[in-house]
Write a protein that holds these residues in place. Structure first.
Motif, PDB file in Angstrom:
ATOM      1  N   ASP A  15       0.865  -1.164   0.000  1.00  0.00           N
ATOM      2  CA  ASP A  15       0.000   0.000   0.000  1.00  0.00           C
ATOM      3  C   ASP A  15       0.911   1.227   0.000  1.00  0.00           C
ATOM      4  OD1 ASP A  15      -1.561   2.213   0.724  1.00  0.00           O
ATOM      5  OD2 ASP A  15      -2.899   1.022   1.990  1.00  0.00           O
ATOM      6  N   GLN A  16       0.920   1.951  -1.094  1.00  0.00           N
ATOM      7  CA  GLN A  16       1.871   3.045  -1.251  1.00  0.00           C
ATOM      8  C   GLN A  16       1.658   4.159  -0.226  1.00  0.00           C
ATOM      9  OE1 GLN A  16       4.448   2.904  -3.199  1.00  0.00           O
ATOM     10  NE2 GLN A  16       3.868   1.010  -4.239  1.00  0.00           N
ATOM     11  N   GLU A  17       0.459   4.308   0.277  1.00  0.00           N
ATOM     12  CA  GLU A  17       0.174   5.390   1.228  1.00  0.00           C
ATOM     13  C   GLU A  17       0.585   5.046   2.654  1.00  0.00           C
ATOM     14  OE1 GLU A  17      -3.484   7.929  -0.586  1.00  0.00           O
ATOM     15  OE2 GLU A  17      -4.032   6.104   0.487  1.00  0.00           O
ATOM     16  N   THR A  18       0.442   3.780   3.033  1.00  0.00           N
ATOM     17  CA  THR A  18       0.732   3.410   4.426  1.00  0.00           C
ATOM     18  C   THR A  18       1.977   2.550   4.585  1.00  0.00           C
ATOM     19  OG1 THR A  18      -0.579   1.366   4.362  1.00  0.00           O
ATOM     20  CG2 THR A  18      -1.745   3.418   4.885  1.00  0.00           C
ATOM     21  N   GLY A  19       2.423   1.919   3.496  1.00  0.00           N
ATOM     22  CA  GLY A  19       3.576   1.037   3.583  1.00  0.00           C
ATOM     23  C   GLY A  19       3.243  -0.367   4.033  1.00  0.00           C
ATOM     24  N   HIS A  20       1.969  -0.652   4.255  1.00  0.00           N
ATOM     25  CA  HIS A  20       1.582  -2.003   4.664  1.00  0.00           C
ATOM     26  C   HIS A  20       1.648  -2.954   3.464  1.00  0.00           C
ATOM     27  CE1 HIS A  20      -0.068   0.214   8.093  1.00  0.00           C
ATOM     28  NE2 HIS A  20      -0.019  -0.934   8.757  1.00  0.00           N
ATOM     29  N   GLY A  21       2.054  -4.184   3.729  1.00  0.00           N
ATOM     30  CA  GLY A  21       2.109  -5.190   2.685  1.00  0.00           C
ATOM     31  C   GLY A  21       0.727  -5.723   2.351  1.00  0.00           C
ATOM     32  N   LEU A  22       0.551  -6.139   1.108  1.00  0.00           N
ATOM     33  CA  LEU A  22      -0.720  -6.680   0.638  1.00  0.00           C
ATOM     34  C   LEU A  22      -0.511  -8.048  -0.003  1.00  0.00           C
ATOM     35  CD1 LEU A  22      -2.169  -3.498  -1.138  1.00  0.00           C
ATOM     36  CD2 LEU A  22      -2.758  -4.326   1.146  1.00  0.00           C
ATOM     37  N   VAL A  23      -1.490  -8.911   0.158  1.00  0.00           N
ATOM     38  CA  VAL A  23      -1.543 -10.187  -0.553  1.00  0.00           C
ATOM     39  C   VAL A  23      -2.960 -10.311  -1.093  1.00  0.00           C
ATOM     40  CG1 VAL A  23      -1.418 -12.702  -0.393  1.00  0.00           C
ATOM     41  CG2 VAL A  23       0.219 -11.302   0.869  1.00  0.00           C
TER      42      VAL A  23
END
Length: 294
Positions: free
Chosen positions: A35-43
């Motif tokens: 997530d480019q805004e928060t830096g959280h990883g996504l799957v």
């Protein structure tokens, strides 16, 4: 005859990755999705459904009723034709007018033969092109995107390939430098839903199917090892069971009872033991029970 599920379920899956890429983004050189805004990883949900499909295919080995529809070893149109052959259908386009029950018969055939259609649903292009409603089956089991508990910092690792492919290059070329992306460690959470209403009305998803789904979620990474994905494991499956078919409480209220927090806030996590998982089971809504599996 298998018993179709009668209860709604909402569930959360916690899984982690260590020194691997849980889900590469082809639009970003296969970098872990983020997530480019928060830096959280996504799957993605598609990635997780693929792992469930692979697990079921591996342990059932095309057993009747447990075949997998979405896979890369057979054209979908070829699998669609199995229903036509079994039901003695020769003309798809004119079928609906001639046989009003054709939709239901084809849908039931595909759902009874393919576990992933019965579970996740499917778009069957052959029947869609024939203007048949059965071409789009909405499955009772749905998953969202998995999101990491904390922001991730993907690392780019350089690697060397020493093997030379061409004989003409053997004496002139040396190692080729490549790269791979890894996440040092991340814990992900994904929310899921099981609709007894859709199971009864549409696909016939059964209690036996549900047990297999839980098993697949808990063990989906055990049969899916690769160097690129590092060490991945399902850490916990938290299931909220409703007494009724339509549910006894909104899903979000149940999901909010699950809290995952890092034990030491200002230090990067490097293992599952660096987190504390709590589930508030006190005063659950009437008709809802919680089960934790690992």
């Amino acid at each position: 005859m298998k018993k179709i599920i009668e209860n709604r379920y909402d569930f959360i899956v916690l899984f982690d990755v260590k020194d691997g890429n849980p889900n590469g983004d082809p639009d970003a050189d296969n970098m872990p999705r983020i997530d480019q805004e928060t830096g959280h990883g996504l799957v993605t949900d598609v990635c997780l459904k693929r792992k469930v499909r692979n697990y079921v295919e591996a342990i059932k080995e095309d057993k009747a009723g447990y075949r997998i529809y979405i896979k890369d070893t057979a054209p979908l149109a070829q699998l669609d034709q199995e229903a036509c052959k079994a039901l003695d259908i020769t003309d798809i386009k004119g079928l609906k007018k001639k046989t009003p029950q054709a939709d239901e018969k084809i849908r039931d055939f595909m759902c009874s033969n393919f576990f992933d259609i019965r579970t996740f649903g499917a778009v069957m292009t052959t029947f869609v092109q024939g203007a048949l409603n059965c071409g789009q089956v909405r499955g009772p089991v749905q998953l969202g995107f998995a999101r990491s508990i904390d922001p991730i910092v993907p690392q780019e690792i350089s690697i060397a390939r020493t093997a030379i492919t061409k004989v003409t290059d053997f004496y002139t070329k040396r190692a080729t430098i490549g790269r791979k992306f890894i996440v040092p460690y991340a814990l992900y959470k994904v929310e899921g839903y099981v609709s007894a209403n859709l199971a009864r009305k549409t696909t016939g998803f059964s209690e036996e199917d549900l047990a297999l789904l839980w098993q697949a979620i808990l063990r989906m990474f055990e049969l899916d090892r690769s160097a690129a994905r590092g060490n991945m494991a399902t850490r916990e499956l938290i299931v909220f069971r409703h007494e009724s078919e339509l549910g006894n409480a909104p899903a979000y209220q149940l999901f909010e009872r699950v809290q995952v927090k890092k034990k030491v806030a200002d230090e990067p996590a490097r293992s599952y033991q660096d987190y504390e998982v709590t589930v508030d089971e006190a005063d659950l809504p009437e008709g809802v029970t919680c089960t934790r599996m690992s």
